[in-house]
Design an enzyme around this catalytic site. Structure first.
Site, PDB file in Angstrom:
ATOM      1  N   LYS A 167      31.268  54.560  -4.192  1.00 17.09           N
ATOM      2  CA  LYS A 167      32.076  53.664  -3.354  1.00 17.09           C
ATOM      3  C   LYS A 167      31.385  52.323  -3.284  1.00 17.09           C
ATOM      4  O   LYS A 167      30.178  52.227  -3.466  1.00 17.09           O
ATOM      5  CB  LYS A 167      32.210  54.249  -1.948  1.00 17.09           C
ATOM      6  CG  LYS A 167      33.296  53.635  -1.084  1.00 17.09           C
ATOM      7  CD  LYS A 167      34.677  54.062  -1.541  1.00 17.09           C
ATOM      8  CE  LYS A 167      35.636  54.253  -0.407  1.00 17.09           C
ATOM      9  NZ  LYS A 167      36.501  55.388  -0.526  1.00 17.09           N
TER      10      LYS A 167
HETATM   11  N1  GLU Z   1      39.834  54.807  -2.047  1.00 14.70           N
HETATM   12  C1  GLU Z   1      40.472  56.081  -2.145  1.00 14.70           C
HETATM   13  C2  GLU Z   1      39.668  57.144  -1.421  1.00 14.70           C
HETATM   14  O1  GLU Z   1      38.904  56.856  -0.541  1.00 14.70           O
HETATM   15  C3  GLU Z   1      40.812  56.438  -3.577  1.00 14.70           C
HETATM   16  C4  GLU Z   1      39.644  56.585  -4.492  1.00 14.70           C
HETATM   17  C5  GLU Z   1      40.020  56.756  -5.960  1.00 14.70           C
HETATM   18  O2  GLU Z   1      41.184  56.860  -6.245  1.00 14.70           O
HETATM   19  O3  GLU Z   1      39.103  56.755  -6.769  1.00 14.70           O
HETATM   20  O4  GLU Z   1      39.824  58.302  -1.648  1.00 14.70           O
END
Ligand code: GLU
Length: 428
Positions: free
Chosen positions: A113
């Site tokens: 992230k």
């Molecule tokens: N940001 C989204 C989450 O927290 C999607 C992450 C993704 O699709 O890689 O799950």
């Protein structure tokens, strides 16, 4: 207290929260001590500072983050958020949640992230484009289609993913340029995106609520729900839940809180938000109330779909609902969660509830790898299948350990990770 202030006050809380959840689950399943050590730390933490020329000619230096928590099950996967609360602790916590989320969903991914610490609302579109492209350039080889695959998150969208994909590919040699589309997911459909990825998270939230209703013999028709945050997740969750006959009666965002017991039409509100740069303020068909009243509104379902640490010991006593479905990552503080569980309020934990997004991302990635174009209905059916499988696996695990849904979801995820480490061993 304003939503904004709650977030600022609890900026550090998310990391402490995820570690407390992890420790509790590791104790519950007696996770092997060595693997516990590995999973308690992050693999890589990338911090970049990069300059961007603003529209007025001045230069601003931005700070971006990418934390790669674990890749035992596959490439790092997870969103990029653009928000003032993005810092190393937030990125660590959110990356860990991604590892548990992808493991629970049975995807061949690890967890990562990141994002940029900024308020995107104060920049023009062309400034956001330059910020995004320069951030991508600064990340360099730290992201890649088989290494670390970003996606949309808070305040990032398909357009931003298209800029990342274009920048990443443009900085590669011509022979491999076209092979790099899947360096990000959540792209616009015209740029390799997947039909249905835009609504995947909200759709998945409602799929878990439908599984809950099935498991508890409940009918969603007529159920009243309230939503915090009316971005991508808040809107699509409201849209799909309304299709089940449920009624949206209150919405809160950073600009205010509004209520209408006769129902707020999600499409009408979404149309309003497109005119107001995403804000619910001045929506005509509801009454604006004090923001502190939001979590005290009597309803059947609460969907937090904004930021972390929104339900804490400061407001937990007000909660008057039957189910909390965590569209956001980390909206509940661990102490507050204990109080809610004692009161008999059900919680569908984030790593399960909002996993439809990353599941959609997985199908986009596969679609790109196979040079195919998939159809919306097929995609939504695949997401529903994976989400409900994970839901009922979690229910079974909760029974096995006589524990709550969050701990059970962690145990499902950690069991998968533990097995991989046991089979493969640790290099060298
Ligand atoms: N940001 C989204 C989450 O927290 C999607 C992450 C993704 O699709 O890689 O799950």
């Amino acid at each position: 207290m304003e939503v904004k202030e709650v977030n600022a006050a609890n900026k550090k809380g998310m990391y402490e929260n995820v570690m407390r959840q992890f420790d509790h689950a590791a104790d519950t399943m007696s996770l092997s001590p060595g693997i516990r050590k590995i999973l308690a730390s992050t693999n890589n933490e990338i911090v970049v500072h990069f300059p961007v020329k603003l529209d007025n000619g001045e230069i601003e230096v931005f700070t971006g983050y990418r934390v790669q928590h674990n890749n035992a099950l596959g490439p790092y996967k997870g969103g990029l958020r653009y928000h003032p609360t993005v810092d190393i602790d937030a990125a660590r916590a959110l990356a860990m949640w991604m590892t548990w989320k992808t493991a629970l969903a049975g995807l061949p991914y690890g967890g990562g992230k990141g994002g940029i610490q900024l308020n995107p609302k104060i920049y023009s579109n062309s400034e956001l484009e330059r910020i995004t492209r320069r951030f991508t350039f600064a990340l360099g080889e730290n992201i890649g289609p088989d290494h670390d695959i970003p996606a949309p998150d808070v305040n990032t969208n398909a357009q931003i993913m298209a800029w990342i994909s274009d920048t990443y590919s443009s900085t590669k040699s011509t022979s491999i340029r076209q092979k790099n589309l899947h360096v990000v997911t959540g792209k616009p459909v015209g740029s390799g995106g997947l039909e249905g990825r835009d609504r995947a998270t909200g759709f998945g939230v409602v799929s878990t609520i439908k599984s809950w209703a099935k498991a508890h013999n409940q009918d969603l028709n007529g159920k009243r729900f309230i939503v915090q945050g009316f971005g991508n997740v808040g809107y699509w969750a409201s849209y799909f839940l309304e299709k089940e006959g449920a009624k949206l009666i209150a919405v809160q965002d950073a600009s205010g809180t509004m209520i209408n017991k006769n129902g707020i039409n999600p499409d009408e509100l979404n149309a309003h938000c497109t005119e107001t740069n995403g804000s619910i303020s001045a929506f005509k068909n509801a009454t604006f109330i004090d923001s502190e009243e939001f979590f005290g509104i009597e309803c059947d379902i609460i969907i937090p779909a904004a930021l972390g640490n929104q339900i804490t010991m400061d407001n937990v006593d007000k909660i008057n609902t039957k189910l909390i479905a965590e569209g956001a990552n980390g909206p509940l503080d661990t102490e507050a969660e204990k109080v809610l569980l004692e009161k008999g309020i059900d919680i569908i934990p984030d790593i399960l509830c909002n996993s439809g997004g990353v599941i959609g991302s997985y199908y986009e990635w596969l679609q790109n790898k196979r040079s195919e174009n998939w159809k919306m209905d097929d995609v939504l059916n695949l997401i529903q299948d994976k989400v409900s499988t994970a839901y009922f696996k979690t229910v079974d695990m909760a029974k096995l350990h006589s524990t709550d849904m969050r701990t059970a979801a962690y145990v499902v995820a950690l069991t998968r990770l533990e097995l991989t480490y046991k089979e493969r061993g640790v290099f060298p």
